[in-house]
Design a protein around this motif. Structure first.
Motif, PDB file in Angstrom:
ATOM      1  N   ARG A 120       0.860  -1.187   0.000  1.00 26.60           N
ATOM      2  CA  ARG A 120       0.000   0.000   0.000  1.00 26.60           C
ATOM      3  C   ARG A 120       0.896   1.237   0.000  1.00 26.60           C
ATOM      4  NH1 ARG A 120      -4.743   0.768   4.334  1.00 26.60           N
ATOM      5  NH2 ARG A 120      -3.003   0.592   5.768  1.00 26.60           N
ATOM      6  N   ASN A 121       0.590   2.177  -0.861  1.00 24.23           N
ATOM      7  CA  ASN A 121       1.379   3.406  -0.868  1.00 24.23           C
ATOM      8  C   ASN A 121       0.517   4.586  -1.291  1.00 24.23           C
ATOM      9  OD1 ASN A 121       1.515   2.117  -3.567  1.00 24.23           O
ATOM     10  ND2 ASN A 121       2.806   3.843  -4.124  1.00 24.23           N
ATOM     11  N   GLU A 122       0.941   5.751  -0.852  1.00 22.01           N
ATOM     12  CA  GLU A 122       0.271   6.968  -1.299  1.00 22.01           C
ATOM     13  C   GLU A 122       1.033   7.525  -2.488  1.00 22.01           C
ATOM     14  OE1 GLU A 122       0.004  10.257   1.457  1.00 22.01           O
ATOM     15  OE2 GLU A 122      -1.011  11.485  -0.042  1.00 22.01           O
ATOM     16  N   LEU A 123       0.323   7.984  -3.488  1.00 27.66           N
ATOM     17  CA  LEU A 123       0.952   8.676  -4.603  1.00 27.66           C
ATOM     18  C   LEU A 123       0.474  10.120  -4.576  1.00 27.66           C
ATOM     19  CD1 LEU A 123       0.354   5.556  -6.093  1.00 27.66           C
ATOM     20  CD2 LEU A 123       1.757   6.786  -7.694  1.00 27.66           C
ATOM     21  N   PRO A 124       1.396  11.070  -4.585  1.00 24.10           N
ATOM     22  CA  PRO A 124       0.984  12.476  -4.535  1.00 24.10           C
ATOM     23  C   PRO A 124       0.562  12.969  -5.908  1.00 24.10           C
ATOM     24  CG  PRO A 124       3.359  12.325  -4.451  1.00 24.10           C
ATOM     25  CD  PRO A 124       2.845  10.911  -4.541  1.00 24.10           C
TER      26      PRO A 124
ATOM     27  N   ALA B  30       7.297   9.589 -11.706  1.00 25.18           N
ATOM     28  CA  ALA B  30       6.872  10.372 -12.878  1.00 25.18           C
ATOM     29  C   ALA B  30       5.537  11.070 -12.610  1.00 25.18           C
ATOM     30  CB  ALA B  30       6.767   9.467 -14.104  1.00 25.18           C
ATOM     31  N   MET B  31       4.603  10.342 -11.971  1.00 24.90           N
ATOM     32  CA  MET B  31       3.281  10.947 -11.719  1.00 24.90           C
ATOM     33  C   MET B  31       3.378  12.057 -10.686  1.00 24.90           C
ATOM     34  SD  MET B  31       0.693   7.740 -12.029  1.00 24.90           S
ATOM     35  CE  MET B  31       1.760   6.347 -11.792  1.00 24.90           C
ATOM     36  N   LYS B  32       4.269  11.880  -9.723  1.00 25.98           N
ATOM     37  CA  LYS B  32       4.502  12.959  -8.751  1.00 25.98           C
ATOM     38  C   LYS B  32       5.030  14.205  -9.463  1.00 25.98           C
ATOM     39  CE  LYS B  32       8.154  13.586  -5.617  1.00 25.98           C
ATOM     40  NZ  LYS B  32       9.096  12.968  -4.697  1.00 25.98           N
ATOM     41  N   PHE B  33       5.941  13.998 -10.404  1.00 26.22           N
ATOM     42  CA  PHE B  33       6.493  15.142 -11.143  1.00 26.22           C
ATOM     43  C   PHE B  33       5.393  15.860 -11.925  1.00 26.22           C
ATOM     44  CE2 PHE B  33      10.822  12.757 -11.670  1.00 26.22           C
ATOM     45  CZ  PHE B  33      11.060  12.916 -10.320  1.00 26.22           C
ATOM     46  N   VAL B  34       4.489  15.064 -12.532  1.00 31.75           N
ATOM     47  CA  VAL B  34       3.420  15.689 -13.323  1.00 31.75           C
ATOM     48  C   VAL B  34       2.507  16.507 -12.413  1.00 31.75           C
ATOM     49  CG1 VAL B  34       1.430  15.306 -14.826  1.00 31.75           C
ATOM     50  CG2 VAL B  34       3.454  13.871 -15.084  1.00 31.75           C
ATOM     51  N   GLN B  35       2.150  15.940 -11.262  1.00 34.10           N
ATOM     52  CA  GLN B  35       1.259  16.679 -10.356  1.00 34.10           C
ATOM     53  C   GLN B  35       1.919  17.983  -9.905  1.00 34.10           C
ATOM     54  OE1 GLN B  35      -1.853  15.395  -9.722  1.00 34.10           O
ATOM     55  NE2 GLN B  35      -2.473  17.280  -8.698  1.00 34.10           N
ATOM     56  N   GLU B  36       3.207  17.907  -9.599  1.00 36.74           N
ATOM     57  CA  GLU B  36       3.906  19.126  -9.178  1.00 36.74           C
ATOM     58  C   GLU B  36       3.909  20.152 -10.297  1.00 36.74           C
ATOM     59  OE1 GLU B  36       7.753  17.955  -7.744  1.00 36.74           O
ATOM     60  OE2 GLU B  36       6.926  17.241  -5.842  1.00 36.74           O
ATOM     61  N   GLY B  37       4.083  19.662 -11.522  1.00 34.53           N
ATOM     62  CA  GLY B  37       4.103  20.568 -12.670  1.00 34.53           C
ATOM     63  C   GLY B  37       2.763  21.237 -12.899  1.00 34.53           C
ATOM     64  N   VAL B  38       1.694  20.443 -12.916  1.00 34.76           N
ATOM     65  CA  VAL B  38       0.380  21.038 -13.234  1.00 34.76           C
ATOM     66  C   VAL B  38      -0.130  21.896 -12.073  1.00 34.76           C
ATOM     67  CG1 VAL B  38      -0.272  19.222 -14.864  1.00 34.76           C
ATOM     68  CG2 VAL B  38      -0.972  19.007 -12.476  1.00 34.76           C
ATOM     69  N   ARG B  39       0.314  21.599 -10.874  1.00 30.78           N
ATOM     70  CA  ARG B  39      -0.155  22.356  -9.716  1.00 30.78           C
ATOM     71  C   ARG B  39       0.521  23.718  -9.634  1.00 30.78           C
ATOM     72  NH1 ARG B  39       0.784  22.183  -4.150  1.00 30.78           N
ATOM     73  NH2 ARG B  39       2.583  20.812  -4.366  1.00 30.78           N
ATOM     74  N   ARG B  40       1.759  23.797 -10.106  1.00 27.98           N
ATOM     75  CA  ARG B  40       2.537  24.997  -9.832  1.00 27.98           C
ATOM     76  C   ARG B  40       2.882  25.839 -11.046  1.00 27.98           C
ATOM     77  NH1 ARG B  40       6.887  22.124  -5.906  1.00 27.98           N
ATOM     78  NH2 ARG B  40       5.565  21.936  -4.072  1.00 27.98           N
ATOM     79  N   ALA B  41       2.954  25.214 -12.215  1.00 28.90           N
ATOM     80  CA  ALA B  41       3.408  25.980 -13.373  1.00 28.90           C
ATOM     81  C   ALA B  41       2.241  26.716 -14.023  1.00 28.90           C
ATOM     82  CB  ALA B  41       4.091  25.059 -14.370  1.00 28.90           C
ATOM     83  N   SER B  42       2.530  27.490 -15.045  1.00 31.61           N
ATOM     84  CA  SER B  42       1.507  28.418 -15.531  1.00 31.61           C
ATOM     85  C   SER B  42       0.955  28.076 -16.906  1.00 31.61           C
ATOM     86  CB  SER B  42       2.114  29.828 -15.581  1.00 31.61           C
ATOM     87  OG  SER B  42       3.185  29.832 -16.500  1.00 31.61           O
ATOM     88  N   THR B  43       1.351  26.960 -17.476  1.00 32.17           N
ATOM     89  CA  THR B  43       0.961  26.679 -18.861  1.00 32.17           C
ATOM     90  C   THR B  43      -0.541  26.417 -18.990  1.00 32.17           C
ATOM     91  OG1 THR B  43       3.117  25.721 -19.208  1.00 32.17           O
ATOM     92  CG2 THR B  43       1.453  25.275 -20.875  1.00 32.17           C
ATOM     93  N   GLY B  44      -1.055  25.495 -18.198  1.00 33.37           N
ATOM     94  CA  GLY B  44      -2.502  25.290 -18.172  1.00 33.37           C
ATOM     95  C   GLY B  44      -3.041  24.145 -19.000  1.00 33.37           C
ATOM     96  N   VAL B  45      -2.290  23.685 -19.998  1.00 35.40           N
ATOM     97  CA  VAL B  45      -2.824  22.650 -20.877  1.00 35.40           C
ATOM     98  C   VAL B  45      -1.727  21.638 -21.209  1.00 35.40           C
ATOM     99  CG1 VAL B  45      -3.674  22.192 -23.218  1.00 35.40           C
ATOM    100  CG2 VAL B  45      -4.609  24.090 -21.904  1.00 35.40           C
ATOM    101  N   ASN B  46      -2.088  20.337 -21.221  1.00 33.60           N
ATOM    102  CA  ASN B  46      -1.165  19.278 -21.609  1.00 33.60           C
ATOM    103  C   ASN B  46      -1.452  18.825 -23.041  1.00 33.60           C
ATOM    104  OD1 ASN B  46       0.056  18.680 -18.828  1.00 33.60           O
ATOM    105  ND2 ASN B  46      -2.141  18.735 -18.478  1.00 33.60           N
TER     106      ASN B  46
END
Ligand SMILES: [Fe+2]
Length: 435
Positions: A208-212, A379-395
């Protein structure tokens, strides 16, 4: 400097968008807006219309509750439930929330019980979730207590619909969810039945693990064969999945919500990768070998052209068959920025001791620190950090541009596109926003 702060402030507000502001970008098939991963309002609606809506949610394996009184704590979306085998052999699923004051009464992850008793005021429930006893129901010396018209049968636990297939237990909040076989659709059911042919399962262990990260990223990850050929050194170096192998990313033809990432391991022990392809794969390393070759042995045990099938079954189940390591993964969403992953690794009751050891050994590929699981988590943690903090808005989603549904190519995002086409429809999200 002040100007850039204003921009950041505005962007962060958009990431916590209200539902009425959530309009999908105009080029809907090729863009995913950040707010699907970050907005609390979107998350709340997902719980309501997806996890508590017309879906079948994985909750347990029957092998975990084989005898009357056996129970397991589980989740439907983020909502805690109990899976319980009653005296009559039936499997029951009800909310793990006392009907009195809301306490999550069942505290053990698994066990055997004659009844469930809430620790707070000792209201007790039978194995089907019916209220059976209330202390001091008539008060003390006829003073206090429940009103005369209080009926136990009106105050049981909230019960869910339950269905099973070949030892796998699903629950639904909706009376309208179609029968499971129809829900899964024929092409998804075929690979599901390969792993679950109906013979008794044997649970081998749990992780069991948490993924951010947002829960949908896990679906995307397993509908994204492109990353598998690039991110996972272990897969490409040891030939488990190499661009050019026989493979398919199957998508259900009814809704586009389920998928199967399927591939056939190359016959060679180590991958033969052309120099041209090697240049594209930074995670490929020449000259690596394993100290223990048994780790990669593939014992052909199924009538299937694939050595690997990773199934994403909407909304909360992954069925994992990576050569001989078998497992189910249950996604438990935990807010827009977090999810809990519950892994159950299993084999079959009729496995030989050698096969069981082989499954356990090969199981090191999986789990939060597995040779394959590890990199996805990061990798998923990196994506969440990116979409939460950066300013682009669209993938951007342009591999095999325009295509929806099943693809024979690993270099494709068609399955992710299909999932979001379905998602927009079930969430009622309009298209036409600015890019
Ligand atoms: Fe991966």
């Amino acid at each position: 400097m002040y100007q850039s702060q204003t921009v950041i402030g505005r962007t962060l507000a958009a990431k916590d968008a209200a539902l009425e502001d959530c309009i999908w970008p105009e080029d809907a098939l090729h863009a995913i807006p950040d707010w699907v991963y970050t907005s609390a309002a979107v998350y709340e609606k997902e719980i309501e219309v997806i996890f508590h809506g017309k879906t079948w949610n994985y909750v347990a394996l029957e092998a975990e509750v084989p005898n009357p009184g056996d129970y397991k704590r589980s989740y439907v979306g983020p909502t805690p439930v109990v899976v319980s085998r009653a005296e009559d052999g039936s499997i029951n699923v009800f909310e793990n929330r006392c009907a009195h004051r809301g306490a999550e009464f069942c505290r053990h992850s698994q066990g055997n019980a004659k009844e469930f008793v809430c620790p707070y005021h000792q209201w007790s429930y039978d194995l089907k979730g019916n209220l059976q006893g209330i202390p001091f129901k008539r008060g003390v010396n006829r003073i206090g207590g429940m009103p005369k018209d209080f009926r136990n049968e009106q105050h049981g636990l909230r019960k869910l619909r339950v269905t099973t297939r070949h030892g796998v237990v699903f629950a639904s909040y909706s009376e309208e969810t179609e029968p499971l076989e129809e829900y899964l659709t024929p092409e998804i059911l075929a690979d599901f039945d390969t792993v679950f042919p109906g013979k008794p399962l044997k649970v081998l262990g749990y992780y069991r693990n948490e993924l951010p990260c947002n829960w949908k990223m896990y679906h995307e990850n397993l509908k994204d064969p492109y990353h598998a050929t690039l991110l996972h050194s272990f897969l490409v170096v040891f030939g488990l999945l190499v661009a050019g192998n026989k493979s398919a990313m199957l998508v259900d033809t009814v809704h586009g919500r389920h998928g199967t990432m399927a591939s056939a391991k190359s016959e060679d022990k180590y991958a033969k990768v052309s120099d041209e392809n090697k240049k594209e794969m930074r995670s490929f390393h020449d000259g690596l070998s394993l100290r223990d070759d048994r780790f990669l042995e593939f014992v052909k045990e199924f009538d299937s052209p694939w050595s690997v099938t990773m199934q994403t079954i909407w909304p909360n189940l992954i069925v994992q068959r990576e050569m001989n390591t078998l497992g189910v993964r249950q996604i438990v969403p935990n807010g827009p920025d977090s999810m809990i992953m519950q892994w159950t690794m299993f084999g079959y009751e009729d496995d030989t001791p050698e096969m069981q050891r082989h499954r356990l050994r090969q199981g090191n590929l999986m789990g939060p620190a597995g040779f394959l699981g590890l990199e996805d988590n990061e990798a998923m943690k990196f994506v969440q950090e990116g979409v939460r903090r950066a300013s682009t808005g669209v993938n951007v989603l342009k591999l095999e541009s325009g295509k929806l549904g099943t693809s024979d190519s690993l270099i494709s995002e068609a399955a992710i596109r299909s999932m979001y086409a379905y998602y927009r429809q079930v969430m009622g999200i309009p298209v036409g926003g600015a890019q």
